[in-house]
Each structure stands twice: as C-alpha cells, then as structure tokens.
Design a protein around this motif. Sequence first.
Motif, short mmCIF file in Angstrom:
data_model
loop_
_atom_site.label_atom_id
_atom_site.label_comp_id
_atom_site.label_asym_id
_atom_site.label_seq_id
_atom_site.Cartn_x
_atom_site.Cartn_y
_atom_site.Cartn_z
N ASN A 80 33.80 49.52 48.93
CA ASN A 80 33.96 49.03 47.56
C ASN A 80 34.78 49.99 46.71
OD1 ASN A 80 32.54 46.68 48.00
ND2 ASN A 80 30.58 47.53 47.33
N LEU A 83 38.45 49.52 47.64
CA LEU A 83 38.96 48.26 47.10
C LEU A 83 39.20 48.35 45.60
CD1 LEU A 83 36.76 45.66 49.06
CD2 LEU A 83 39.20 46.15 49.40
N GLN A 84 38.25 48.97 44.89
CA GLN A 84 38.38 49.07 43.44
C GLN A 84 39.53 49.98 43.04
OE1 GLN A 84 37.85 47.70 40.08
NE2 GLN A 84 35.93 47.33 41.15
N PHE A 87 42.92 47.90 44.34
CA PHE A 87 43.25 46.57 43.86
C PHE A 87 42.49 46.15 42.60
CE2 PHE A 87 43.44 46.47 48.60
CZ PHE A 87 44.82 46.51 48.69
N GLY A 88 41.46 46.91 42.19
CA GLY A 88 40.67 46.56 41.01
C GLY A 88 41.24 47.19 39.76
N ILE A 144 32.33 37.40 40.09
CA ILE A 144 33.60 36.91 40.64
C ILE A 144 34.22 35.89 39.69
CG2 ILE A 144 34.63 35.58 42.52
CD1 ILE A 144 32.58 36.88 44.39
N TYR A 148 37.73 36.87 37.75
CA TYR A 148 39.00 36.25 38.13
C TYR A 148 39.39 35.09 37.22
CZ TYR A 148 38.82 39.15 42.27
OH TYR A 148 38.78 40.23 43.12
N ARG A 320 40.04 42.04 36.23
CA ARG A 320 40.36 42.22 37.66
C ARG A 320 39.34 43.14 38.32
NH1 ARG A 320 46.18 44.55 38.61
NH2 ARG A 320 45.12 46.57 38.48
N TRP A 324 36.65 42.22 41.41
CA TRP A 324 36.49 42.97 42.66
C TRP A 324 35.08 43.54 42.78
CZ3 TRP A 324 38.97 42.95 47.02
CH2 TRP A 324 40.31 42.53 47.05
N GLN A 325 34.47 43.85 41.66
CA GLN A 325 33.09 44.33 41.74
C GLN A 325 32.16 43.21 42.19
OE1 GLN A 325 31.80 47.27 38.84
NE2 GLN A 325 29.94 46.08 38.55
N ILE A 327 33.03 40.94 44.31
CA ILE A 327 33.23 40.94 45.76
C ILE A 327 32.43 42.08 46.39
CG2 ILE A 327 34.94 41.35 47.58
CD1 ILE A 327 36.95 39.81 45.90
N GLY A 328 32.33 43.20 45.67
CA GLY A 328 31.53 44.33 46.16
C GLY A 328 30.06 43.96 46.31
#
Length: 525
Positions: A80, A83-84, A87-88, A144, A148, A320, A324-325, A327-328
């Motif tokens: 996570n 990713l953050q 891309f976050g 999410i 988004y 954003r 992503w969080q 998704i985490g």
Amino acid sequence: MSEVKPEEISHSAMEQLQGFEYCIDSNPPWGEAIILGFQHYILALGTAVMIPAVLVPMMGGSDGDRVRVVQTLLFVTGINTLLQSLFGTRLPTVIGGSYAFVIPVMAIVQDSSLAAIPDDHEQRFLQSMRAIQGALIVSSSIQIILGYSQLWGIFSRFFSPLGMAPVVALLGFGLFERGFPVVGRCVEVGLPMLILFVVLSQYLKNVQIREIPILERFSLFICIALVWAYAQILTSGGAYNHSTEVTQINCRTDRANLISSAPWIKIPYPLQWGAPTFSAGQSFGMVSAVLVSLIESTASYSAAARLASATPPPAHILSRGIGWQGIGILLCGLFGTGTGSTVSVENVGLLGSTRIGSRRVIQICAGFMIFFSMLGKFGALFASIPFTIFAAVYCVLFGLVAAVGLSFLQFTNMNSMRNLFIVGVSIFLGLSVPEYFFRYSMAAQRGPAHTKAGWFNDYINTIFSSPPTVGLMVAVFLDNTLEVKDAGRDRGMPWWVPFRSFKGDSRNEEFYSLPFNLNRFFPPS
C-alpha cells in the motif's frame, strides 16, 4: 532598555517549512536513504505488532496465528505504501494498520455466532478472520467511490486553514493515550528512551560525521538499539522475574513469543485464511471505520505535505490518494490483515524529526516491509521490541504532528474572536468527546451507543471515538456557518484557494505528477 519595533519581531507566514535538506522530490545518497528507510520500517513495527496482539487472542488465535497476521499486515503495508507513493498522493507517507477499525472488528469477533464456536484455532479464529475480511472488502468501496468519483475533492472545498488546523492538531493530540500512559507501564525503559531521543535528536543534532548530522537523522535507530539492548540486559539479569504480569508484558524482551512462533520463510497471499464471508450488518459497521480512516488520512496528508516541503495537496490529488487508500483497504480484506489501513501518524512525525521529507526514503521503507515480512524469523526479531520503547518515541512524534497542525493558524487572523471560538471549541470537543466514549467503554464494557442495531452502535462508537473526526465535524461546520461572508480573509482563504486546483500553483506538477508520464492518460481534473 531600547524599544523593539513591531517589524523587528514579526514573522511572515511561510508556505513551506524551512531547514529541510531533502524534500519530497529530492533524494539523499543511497547509503543514507537505506538507513533512513530502515528507520521508518522499525517505527512502523509498533502499530503492526500491537493491533494483532490485541485482536488475534480475542479471535481465539495462537501465537503462530498472531505472527502470520503481523507478517501479513507488514506485507500489505509495504504494498500500500508503494502504491500510494507512486500513484496516489505521491506524498512520503506510510500506509499502515489503523486503530480506527478495532471497534467494529471487536464487534465482529464478539458476535454470538462466532463467540460460541468451541474450537479456537481451526474454527473460531478462521471464521472470525473470514468475517472481518468480508466486511473490509465491502466497506472499502466507500473510499474507492469517494476518491475516484472526486466527491471527496469536491467536499474539500469547505476546508480552510482555520478549519484544518484543529483537525491536523488533533491527529497528534488525540493519540496522547498511546504516549506517556504507556511509557509509565515500564518507566525504567520508557523514560530513558524518551530523554535519550530528545537529547540526540535536538540538543546534539549539530554533531556531524563527514558533514552528515548523524544524530539528528539517525537518532531513532540509535536510541532504539541502545535502549533495546538495555532492556535485554534487565530481562536477562532477572530484574522482572518476580514482577507482575503487566510489568513483564511491557518490560521484558522475551514475552512476545514472536521469534519462536515465526516460520523462516512465509509469503502472505490473498485468501490465505479461506474464502471471506459476508454479512450486511458487519459491513455497515465497518463503514464507520472507513470514514474515520478517510478523515484521519486527509489530515495526515496535509501534515505530510508540510513536512515534505510540498504545497498542500490539490483536491484532485487528495481524491486520488483516497481512492488508492480504498484499494489498500480492499487488499487488507483480500490478504486478511485483521484491520484496515490509514496513514501512519508516527512516520509522518519522523519526517519532521529527521528533517528528511524524501519520497524515495519511504519507498525504501516499503521494500524493507515486504522483504522482512517474508523472512519470518528476521522480521519477528525486530518486532519483539517492547512497545514501551515505541510509546516513548510517540511522545515526541505525535506532538510534532500536532504542532504542524497549529502552524496552519499563521495564515489566519488569530486576533478574531470568531476564529478563537472555532479553534478553541473544536480542539476541546475533539479531545473531550472521545475521552467520554473511552471512559464509558472502560466502565461499562460497551460504548455509549448500545441499541439493538449493532451496526448503528459501531457507527456512533467508532466515529465519536476519533478526535480528528470529531474535530473536523465541529471545525468545518462552524467555519462554514459562522459569519462566513465577512470572514474569508480571516479564515486564510486567500492563501488556500490557489492550491485547490492542480494548475493553481506551478509547483504542483513537480510534486504530484504521476510517474512514467502517466499524466498523459490520467490528466488532472
């Protein structure tokens, strides 16, 4: 005595903090970066070990189960965080386990259908974990969607420096229970750690080796190594052989049972506990923790941006990051970490203590998390550090994050009675309301909300147990309803407005653009 002129004592408001040699997009040499990343990894172990230590025994799990949950939580935290940072929000933040999920998770564990299962490991632990996984998977959709769809970014239009100052401040102040009250459980270990960390990181911060302020940058690593060795000497010397159970748990270095229970190599994988089970009531209850995580992370991103010498994250970037969080949290549910995720407040504070806000350092930290989570014995060795040592560090780092929140007040007019009222009431209620919920829960073994609707109880008890969440509700409501027409400048809006949009400040592209030229395919909106 000569008279001091007003212009000689005034300090102009500064958009970015000074004194940071490495900010968000500048990188220390690889050697320093690796040590700094390992230091962040060590700090993140406190929460990664403590949450499973509380929840797994309640689920009927063994020491081996607890080790696997710790490994899984660290593994997912590493993923996570990468990713953050890629891309976050792209801020140097660690996305770790969240205490906000403890109340709804405990409600699931104590559900009559699970509590009645007699076989602890084969049935009760696994069934409880699968129920938690299902609730996390369903509830993750909230972040999410809010992220988004840009809904959270739109809602952030109601934020101002005046409104966010109490929220970020409560992010640190609200964690006071994890500071000195925990240090006091083993004061002979915790107090030396607190004093040594302050002395090395502040009073001796100018000591240099080869032009590197080694004590300022690596004080956490040095202090933990020294005090951990000191605690090991006390343990081996028999200092706690006849102490109470509480003292031994908080002071001894051999009570965690992590090293002996950990496998040499174990790679966490999705659905390792079996297929998740889904319940509407449990999922609704978990949504409250997801909302608390969202608010706490929003405050943490503001603090991290300031401590990384970046501009405040624009609405698009904030959304954003929240997406992503979400998704985490979905990954937490798929892998089975036993809790959801949020931004680690202590790691945000360490950015300020070391005065290194580099994104690369946090990405290296994520690499350590993934690596050591697969090598069970080595990871368990570091995870056996007594939590009292971490609590001593929290006293400094949480306070630093709280001070960063208060620094937003420099952009407002604090000679305004309106502003004084909003800041004072929101901070006081942000501390007082959660304390009421905590004391009620300790006395009655249940929260103040105890209706027949379990999901509603989880909602109320979780939301009002979070200081930043209470602070945001009070501060943002008062700030947007109390004398708004004539208070724009007093609220700090002339400074805040340019940072709302991605193109409002030329520095945003430097700090927040996606890597690999992905902005061509995902342009800021």
